[in-house]
Design a protein around this motif. Structure first.
Motif, PDB file in Angstrom:
ATOM      1  N   SER A 223       0.814  -1.226   0.000  1.00  0.00           N
ATOM      2  CA  SER A 223       0.000   0.000   0.000  1.00  0.00           C
ATOM      3  C   SER A 223       0.848   1.276   0.000  1.00  0.00           C
ATOM      4  N   ASP A 224       2.146   1.168   0.257  1.00  0.00           N
ATOM      5  CA  ASP A 224       3.047   2.323   0.208  1.00  0.00           C
ATOM      6  C   ASP A 224       3.551   2.612  -1.200  1.00  0.00           C
ATOM      7  N   LEU A 225       3.385   1.695  -2.127  1.00  0.00           N
ATOM      8  CA  LEU A 225       3.940   1.866  -3.473  1.00  0.00           C
ATOM      9  C   LEU A 225       3.423   3.112  -4.200  1.00  0.00           C
ATOM     10  N   PRO A 226       2.140   3.471  -4.100  1.00  0.00           N
ATOM     11  CA  PRO A 226       1.722   4.724  -4.750  1.00  0.00           C
ATOM     12  C   PRO A 226       2.464   5.946  -4.198  1.00  0.00           C
ATOM     13  N   PHE A 227       2.669   5.999  -2.881  1.00  0.00           N
ATOM     14  CA  PHE A 227       3.430   7.094  -2.273  1.00  0.00           C
ATOM     15  C   PHE A 227       4.859   7.107  -2.815  1.00  0.00           C
ATOM     16  N   ILE A 228       5.484   5.946  -2.845  1.00  0.00           N
ATOM     17  CA  ILE A 228       6.865   5.843  -3.332  1.00  0.00           C
ATOM     18  C   ILE A 228       6.930   6.278  -4.791  1.00  0.00           C
ATOM     19  N   PHE A 229       5.993   5.829  -5.597  1.00  0.00           N
ATOM     20  CA  PHE A 229       5.963   6.240  -7.004  1.00  0.00           C
ATOM     21  C   PHE A 229       5.868   7.757  -7.124  1.00  0.00           C
ATOM     22  N   ARG A 230       4.931   8.358  -6.386  1.00  0.00           N
ATOM     23  CA  ARG A 230       4.758   9.824  -6.470  1.00  0.00           C
ATOM     24  C   ARG A 230       6.026  10.562  -6.047  1.00  0.00           C
ATOM     25  N   GLN A 231       6.667  10.085  -4.995  1.00  0.00           N
ATOM     26  CA  GLN A 231       7.893  10.734  -4.514  1.00  0.00           C
ATOM     27  C   GLN A 231       9.033  10.574  -5.517  1.00  0.00           C
ATOM     28  N   GLU A 232       9.169   9.388  -6.074  1.00  0.00           N
ATOM     29  CA  GLU A 232      10.235   9.159  -7.064  1.00  0.00           C
ATOM     30  C   GLU A 232       9.985  10.004  -8.312  1.00  0.00           C
ATOM     31  N   ARG A 233       8.733  10.077  -8.745  1.00  0.00           N
ATOM     32  CA  ARG A 233       8.400  10.880  -9.925  1.00  0.00           C
ATOM     33  C   ARG A 233       8.686  12.355  -9.670  1.00  0.00           C
ATOM     34  N   GLU A 234       8.292  12.850  -8.497  1.00  0.00           N
ATOM     35  CA  GLU A 234       8.563  14.245  -8.162  1.00  0.00           C
ATOM     36  C   GLU A 234      10.070  14.526  -8.150  1.00  0.00           C
ATOM     37  N   TYR A 235      10.829  13.588  -7.600  1.00  0.00           N
ATOM     38  CA  TYR A 235      12.286  13.743  -7.592  1.00  0.00           C
ATOM     39  C   TYR A 235      12.809  13.866  -9.022  1.00  0.00           C
TER      40      TYR A 235
ATOM     41  N   GLU B  84      11.256  14.752 -11.755  1.00  0.00           N
ATOM     42  CA  GLU B  84      10.802  15.994 -12.390  1.00  0.00           C
ATOM     43  C   GLU B  84      11.545  17.221 -11.859  1.00  0.00           C
ATOM     44  N   THR B  85      11.919  17.184 -10.586  1.00  0.00           N
ATOM     45  CA  THR B  85      12.530  18.343  -9.947  1.00  0.00           C
ATOM     46  C   THR B  85      14.056  18.352 -10.065  1.00  0.00           C
ATOM     47  N   ILE B  86      14.693  17.235  -9.760  1.00  0.00           N
ATOM     48  CA  ILE B  86      16.155  17.177  -9.682  1.00  0.00           C
ATOM     49  C   ILE B  86      16.787  16.708 -10.992  1.00  0.00           C
ATOM     50  N   GLU B  87      16.160  15.753 -11.665  1.00  0.00           N
ATOM     51  CA  GLU B  87      16.744  15.188 -12.883  1.00  0.00           C
ATOM     52  C   GLU B  87      15.752  15.200 -14.054  1.00  0.00           C
ATOM     53  N   PRO B  88      15.236  16.368 -14.425  1.00  0.00           N
ATOM     54  CA  PRO B  88      14.219  16.409 -15.483  1.00  0.00           C
ATOM     55  C   PRO B  88      14.711  15.846 -16.814  1.00  0.00           C
ATOM     56  N   GLU B  89      15.996  15.951 -17.082  1.00  0.00           N
ATOM     57  CA  GLU B  89      16.533  15.416 -18.338  1.00  0.00           C
ATOM     58  C   GLU B  89      16.463  13.888 -18.388  1.00  0.00           C
ATOM     59  N   ALA B  90      16.344  13.232 -17.241  1.00  0.00           N
ATOM     60  CA  ALA B  90      16.267  11.767 -17.189  1.00  0.00           C
ATOM     61  C   ALA B  90      14.841  11.259 -16.997  1.00  0.00           C
ATOM     62  N   HIS B  91      13.882  12.167 -16.881  1.00  0.00           N
ATOM     63  CA  HIS B  91      12.505  11.775 -16.575  1.00  0.00           C
ATOM     64  C   HIS B  91      11.914  10.831 -17.622  1.00  0.00           C
ATOM     65  N   GLN B  92      12.118  11.134 -18.888  1.00  0.00           N
ATOM     66  CA  GLN B  92      11.537  10.289 -19.947  1.00  0.00           C
ATOM     67  C   GLN B  92      12.087   8.865 -19.874  1.00  0.00           C
ATOM     68  N   GLY B  93      13.384   8.722 -19.672  1.00  0.00           N
ATOM     69  CA  GLY B  93      13.982   7.391 -19.537  1.00  0.00           C
ATOM     70  C   GLY B  93      13.477   6.664 -18.303  1.00  0.00           C
ATOM     71  N   TRP B  94      13.294   7.405 -17.216  1.00  0.00           N
ATOM     72  CA  TRP B  94      12.778   6.817 -15.991  1.00  0.00           C
ATOM     73  C   TRP B  94      11.363   6.295 -16.213  1.00  0.00           C
ATOM     74  N   MET B  95      10.537   7.078 -16.897  1.00  0.00           N
ATOM     75  CA  MET B  95       9.167   6.633 -17.192  1.00  0.00           C
ATOM     76  C   MET B  95       9.179   5.399 -18.088  1.00  0.00           C
ATOM     77  N   ALA B  96      10.081   5.354 -19.047  1.00  0.00           N
ATOM     78  CA  ALA B  96      10.174   4.187 -19.938  1.00  0.00           C
ATOM     79  C   ALA B  96      10.566   2.926 -19.164  1.00  0.00           C
ATOM     80  N   ALA B  97      11.281   3.103 -18.058  1.00  0.00           N
ATOM     81  CA  ALA B  97      11.725   1.962 -17.246  1.00  0.00           C
ATOM     82  C   ALA B  97      10.840   1.745 -16.026  1.00  0.00           C
ATOM     83  N   LEU B  98       9.664   2.332 -16.021  1.00  0.00           N
ATOM     84  CA  LEU B  98       8.798   2.289 -14.848  1.00  0.00           C
ATOM     85  C   LEU B  98       8.461   0.860 -14.414  1.00  0.00           C
TER      86      LEU B  98
END
Length: 156
Positions: free
Chosen positions: A17-29, A31-45
């Motif tokens: 039940s914590d996985l949605p929270f973890i996903f949101r936090q990782e996604r925010e990270y 988008e905020t800290i490594e926006p250039e890697a966001h697309q690759g991160w989403m592809a590897a979701l």
């Protein structure tokens, strides 16, 4: 740094039940800290999700208040080295000592599993590097945009 919260916190193993929270936090990270890697991160979701699920039984834990997750840490063990894969605290709860609690808990949990060294990498723009330096981690190198840190763990 003082922990100034009115609601008591508890450290616990993470649950599905914590996985949605973890996903949101990782996604925010990303988008905020490594926006250039966001697309690759989403592809590897799917791979990331599988990894988080694999971590659930033993190497992923949360800190919460009143059942609401405030942060988490996850790691992997390779021989006598424990790598902190991710540590994250809810933005509104940062700078209250929760990150340090999670970092200390990581170190405490890996020692009995044979870890003699704790390792991690942090994006060069991430202010969390100050937390690691304050906890005794030393810079050991760089890997692209990541500063690498290491700390010898004392036996308990």
């Amino acid at each position: 740094m003082l922990l100034s919260m009115t609601v008591p916190t508890r450290l616990r193993l993470a649950e599905v039940s914590d996985l949605p929270f973890i996903f949101r936090q990782e996604r925010e990270y990303m988008e905020t800290i490594e926006p250039e890697a966001h697309q690759g991160w989403m592809a590897a979701l799917d791979l990331n999700l599988a990894f988080w699920i694999d971590c659930l039984p033993h190497t992923l834990f949360c800190i919460d208040a009143d059942g609401q997750p405030l942060g988490y840490a996850m790691w992997c063990l390779d021989g006598d080295a424990a790598t902190l894969v991710s540590i994250n605290v809810l933005g509104s709860r940062r700078r209250q000592g929760l990150g340090r609690l999670l970092l200390d808990a990581f170190e405490e949990r890996v020692r009995p599993n044979g870890a003699r060294v704790a390792e991690l990498g942090v994006h060069r723009t991430n202010q969390a590097r100050l937390l690691y330096q304050g906890a005794g981690y030393e810079t050991t190198g760089q890997d692209g945009d990541y500063v690498l840190f290491s700390k010898a763990l004392r036996e308990s």
